[in-house]
Design a protein around this motif. Sequence first.
Motif, PDB file in Angstrom:
ATOM      1  N   ALA A 187      11.015  -2.708  -7.471  1.00  0.00           N
ATOM      2  CA  ALA A 187      12.382  -3.238  -7.551  1.00  0.00           C
ATOM      3  C   ALA A 187      13.261  -2.657  -6.468  1.00  0.00           C
ATOM      4  O   ALA A 187      14.054  -3.363  -5.834  1.00  0.00           O
ATOM      5  CB  ALA A 187      12.971  -2.943  -8.934  1.00  0.00           C
ATOM      6  N   CYS A 188      13.115  -1.349  -6.215  1.00  0.00           N
ATOM      7  CA  CYS A 188      13.906  -0.710  -5.163  1.00  0.00           C
ATOM      8  C   CYS A 188      13.486  -1.205  -3.787  1.00  0.00           C
ATOM      9  O   CYS A 188      14.329  -1.388  -2.896  1.00  0.00           O
ATOM     10  CB  CYS A 188      13.761   0.810  -5.251  1.00  0.00           C
ATOM     11  N   LEU A 189      12.187  -1.430  -3.599  1.00  0.00           N
ATOM     12  CA  LEU A 189      11.709  -1.958  -2.320  1.00  0.00           C
ATOM     13  C   LEU A 189      12.319  -3.326  -2.041  1.00  0.00           C
ATOM     14  O   LEU A 189      12.761  -3.609  -0.921  1.00  0.00           O
ATOM     15  CB  LEU A 189      10.181  -2.041  -2.335  1.00  0.00           C
ATOM     16  N   TYR A 190      12.363  -4.186  -3.058  1.00  0.00           N
ATOM     17  CA  TYR A 190      12.990  -5.495  -2.882  1.00  0.00           C
ATOM     18  C   TYR A 190      14.460  -5.340  -2.490  1.00  0.00           C
ATOM     19  O   TYR A 190      14.965  -6.049  -1.603  1.00  0.00           O
ATOM     20  CB  TYR A 190      12.886  -6.312  -4.170  1.00  0.00           C
ATOM     21  N   GLN A 191      15.175  -4.443  -3.156  1.00  0.00           N
ATOM     22  CA  GLN A 191      16.583  -4.221  -2.826  1.00  0.00           C
ATOM     23  C   GLN A 191      16.751  -3.803  -1.374  1.00  0.00           C
ATOM     24  O   GLN A 191      17.630  -4.300  -0.662  1.00  0.00           O
ATOM     25  CB  GLN A 191      17.168  -3.132  -3.730  1.00  0.00           C
ATOM     26  N   VAL A 192      15.904  -2.879  -0.939  1.00  0.00           N
ATOM     27  CA  VAL A 192      16.002  -2.370   0.428  1.00  0.00           C
ATOM     28  C   VAL A 192      15.718  -3.483   1.430  1.00  0.00           C
ATOM     29  O   VAL A 192      16.410  -3.626   2.442  1.00  0.00           O
ATOM     30  CB  VAL A 192      15.038  -1.187   0.622  1.00  0.00           C
ATOM     31  N   VAL A 193      14.692  -4.286   1.156  1.00  0.00           N
ATOM     32  CA  VAL A 193      14.338  -5.386   2.066  1.00  0.00           C
ATOM     33  C   VAL A 193      15.481  -6.393   2.163  1.00  0.00           C
ATOM     34  O   VAL A 193      15.840  -6.844   3.264  1.00  0.00           O
ATOM     35  CB  VAL A 193      13.043  -6.076   1.580  1.00  0.00           C
ATOM     36  N   ARG A 194      16.088  -6.747   1.026  1.00  0.00           N
ATOM     37  CA  ARG A 194      17.110  -7.784   1.020  1.00  0.00           C
ATOM     38  C   ARG A 194      18.448  -7.327   1.611  1.00  0.00           C
ATOM     39  O   ARG A 194      19.310  -8.153   1.916  1.00  0.00           O
ATOM     40  CB  ARG A 194      17.333  -8.298  -0.409  1.00  0.00           C
ATOM     41  N   ARG A 195      18.633  -6.033   1.781  1.00  0.00           N
ATOM     42  CA  ARG A 195      19.896  -5.560   2.352  1.00  0.00           C
ATOM     43  C   ARG A 195      19.668  -4.638   3.547  1.00  0.00           C
ATOM     44  O   ARG A 195      20.505  -3.803   3.874  1.00  0.00           O
ATOM     45  CB  ARG A 195      20.710  -4.847   1.282  1.00  0.00           C
ATOM     46  N   TYR A 196      18.522  -4.795   4.204  1.00  0.00           N
ATOM     47  CA  TYR A 196      18.176  -3.897   5.303  1.00  0.00           C
ATOM     48  C   TYR A 196      19.217  -3.962   6.423  1.00  0.00           C
ATOM     49  O   TYR A 196      19.596  -5.043   6.866  1.00  0.00           O
ATOM     50  CB  TYR A 196      16.804  -4.258   5.874  1.00  0.00           C
ATOM     51  N   LEU A 237      10.477   2.415   3.638  1.00  0.00           N
ATOM     52  CA  LEU A 237       9.880   3.257   2.613  1.00  0.00           C
ATOM     53  C   LEU A 237      10.730   4.478   2.301  1.00  0.00           C
ATOM     54  O   LEU A 237      10.824   4.900   1.148  1.00  0.00           O
ATOM     55  CB  LEU A 237       8.476   3.678   3.046  1.00  0.00           C
ATOM     56  N   LEU A 238      11.359   5.039   3.304  1.00  0.00           N
ATOM     57  CA  LEU A 238      12.181   6.224   3.063  1.00  0.00           C
ATOM     58  C   LEU A 238      13.396   5.881   2.207  1.00  0.00           C
ATOM     59  O   LEU A 238      13.748   6.612   1.275  1.00  0.00           O
ATOM     60  CB  LEU A 238      12.622   6.834   4.393  1.00  0.00           C
ATOM     61  N   GLU A 239      14.024   4.742   2.483  1.00  0.00           N
ATOM     62  CA  GLU A 239      15.166   4.357   1.647  1.00  0.00           C
ATOM     63  C   GLU A 239      14.702   3.941   0.249  1.00  0.00           C
ATOM     64  O   GLU A 239      15.386   4.220  -0.739  1.00  0.00           O
ATOM     65  CB  GLU A 239      15.956   3.219   2.303  1.00  0.00           C
ATOM     66  N   THR A 240      13.537   3.306   0.163  1.00  0.00           N
ATOM     67  CA  THR A 240      12.985   2.994  -1.152  1.00  0.00           C
ATOM     68  C   THR A 240      12.711   4.267  -1.938  1.00  0.00           C
ATOM     69  O   THR A 240      12.992   4.351  -3.142  1.00  0.00           O
ATOM     70  CB  THR A 240      11.686   2.183  -1.005  1.00  0.00           C
ATOM     71  N   LEU A 241      12.161   5.265  -1.268  1.00  0.00           N
ATOM     72  CA  LEU A 241      11.896   6.549  -1.908  1.00  0.00           C
ATOM     73  C   LEU A 241      13.174   7.162  -2.455  1.00  0.00           C
ATOM     74  O   LEU A 241      13.212   7.668  -3.580  1.00  0.00           O
ATOM     75  CB  LEU A 241      11.241   7.488  -0.896  1.00  0.00           C
ATOM     76  N   PRO A 265       0.822  -1.222   0.000  1.00  0.00           N
ATOM     77  CA  PRO A 265       0.000   0.000   0.000  1.00  0.00           C
ATOM     78  C   PRO A 265       0.854   1.270   0.000  1.00  0.00           C
ATOM     79  O   PRO A 265       0.542   2.232  -0.709  1.00  0.00           O
ATOM     80  CB  PRO A 265      -0.824  -0.136   1.285  1.00  0.00           C
ATOM     81  N   GLY A 266       1.936   1.271   0.771  1.00  0.00           N
ATOM     82  CA  GLY A 266       2.834   2.414   0.760  1.00  0.00           C
ATOM     83  C   GLY A 266       3.539   2.571  -0.570  1.00  0.00           C
ATOM     84  O   GLY A 266       3.779   3.690  -1.036  1.00  0.00           O
ATOM     85  N   ALA A 267       3.859   1.451  -1.221  1.00  0.00           N
ATOM     86  CA  ALA A 267       4.525   1.511  -2.527  1.00  0.00           C
ATOM     87  C   ALA A 267       3.602   2.099  -3.584  1.00  0.00           C
ATOM     88  O   ALA A 267       4.046   2.830  -4.478  1.00  0.00           O
ATOM     89  CB  ALA A 267       4.989   0.119  -2.934  1.00  0.00           C
ATOM     90  N   VAL A 268       2.302   1.794  -3.500  1.00  0.00           N
ATOM     91  CA  VAL A 268       1.339   2.366  -4.448  1.00  0.00           C
ATOM     92  C   VAL A 268       1.297   3.881  -4.295  1.00  0.00           C
ATOM     93  O   VAL A 268       1.368   4.632  -5.279  1.00  0.00           O
ATOM     94  CB  VAL A 268      -0.065   1.762  -4.225  1.00  0.00           C
ATOM     95  N   ARG A 269       1.183   4.351  -3.059  1.00  0.00           N
ATOM     96  CA  ARG A 269       1.116   5.797  -2.841  1.00  0.00           C
ATOM     97  C   ARG A 269       2.418   6.478  -3.239  1.00  0.00           C
ATOM     98  O   ARG A 269       2.421   7.597  -3.768  1.00  0.00           O
ATOM     99  CB  ARG A 269       0.765   6.079  -1.379  1.00  0.00           C
ATOM    100  N   MET A 270       3.537   5.810  -2.991  1.00  0.00           N
ATOM    101  CA  MET A 270       4.815   6.369  -3.403  1.00  0.00           C
ATOM    102  C   MET A 270       4.871   6.499  -4.921  1.00  0.00           C
ATOM    103  O   MET A 270       5.361   7.501  -5.462  1.00  0.00           O
ATOM    104  CB  MET A 270       5.962   5.488  -2.904  1.00  0.00           C
ATOM    105  N   THR A 271       4.385   5.491  -5.627  1.00  0.00           N
ATOM    106  CA  THR A 271       4.367   5.541  -7.090  1.00  0.00           C
ATOM    107  C   THR A 271       3.549   6.728  -7.578  1.00  0.00           C
ATOM    108  O   THR A 271       3.958   7.463  -8.478  1.00  0.00           O
ATOM    109  CB  THR A 271       3.785   4.232  -7.647  1.00  0.00           C
TER     110      THR A 271
END
Length: 281
Positions: free
Chosen positions: A122-131, A144-148, A97-103
Amino acid sequence: MTGPRIFESLDAEWALVCAESGRAEMVLGWLHEGGVLLGDERAPGGLGDVLAGLERRDRAQGRVHSDRWMRVLLERAVGEGAGAQLAARVVVQAMLPGAVRMTQRLLRAGRDFDETGQVVVACLYQVVRRYPLHRTSGVAANLLLETLHLASCELQADTETDALPWHPALESAAVPGEPTADDPAETAWRTALGEQAAKAGLLRADEIPDGARGELVELLVWAVAAGLLDGVRARGIADESRAGARESAERAGVSAVTWRQRRSRTVRQLRAVADQWVQAA
């Protein structure tokens, strides 16, 4: 469904993940080992029900609960193997839901919603996998902030628009001990928007861009980035829309007629900008 094609595809994929046997039990096992108890661990209805239960508890208990269960899954997600992929997928689904609003908010003239959404996901996945697991507070807002930051940089490379500024102190998006917004996406967005607006001179040092004021500032930031307003005019609009601006103008000798004319000109200009914003979205 969460939204247009990219997010519909992710929701459809999630349904397949949930349908695979043993997934709910695996995730519940991780949560139990991490000290996160839902109260109905013995008879899960499925992985979708597990996530729904976690989200209900988030609403009831707040950030402390979401920090705890997300950290448990992120510890798995930064590793390797099928377990890491499953843990990452659960976290990504929770953040959609946050990714939709960010888009929606990263749309600019010439940007397609689905293409922008693909970059965000794609960026969200990157952030999750290297949090970075040492960050234990405000996990959802930090994700979400790092994804942004990553997504805006990726989109900048494609469209040559200004990226949102990035600051390593992610904890500023969710201060320990302080009340947090119900939506971590809003927290992350306000932090980044506030930094960019302050840099452009649209906010004073102690201002927080929320409510109607926040929506106006967001529109002005977009208009400057899109070349529809110059920075001087945007700052003028921001100044005259502050509480008490009319009284200050009157003390400076601005007549009521002049003030009304100024406001009418601003409304006409903002209406034209808003129309283009809607078209871009």
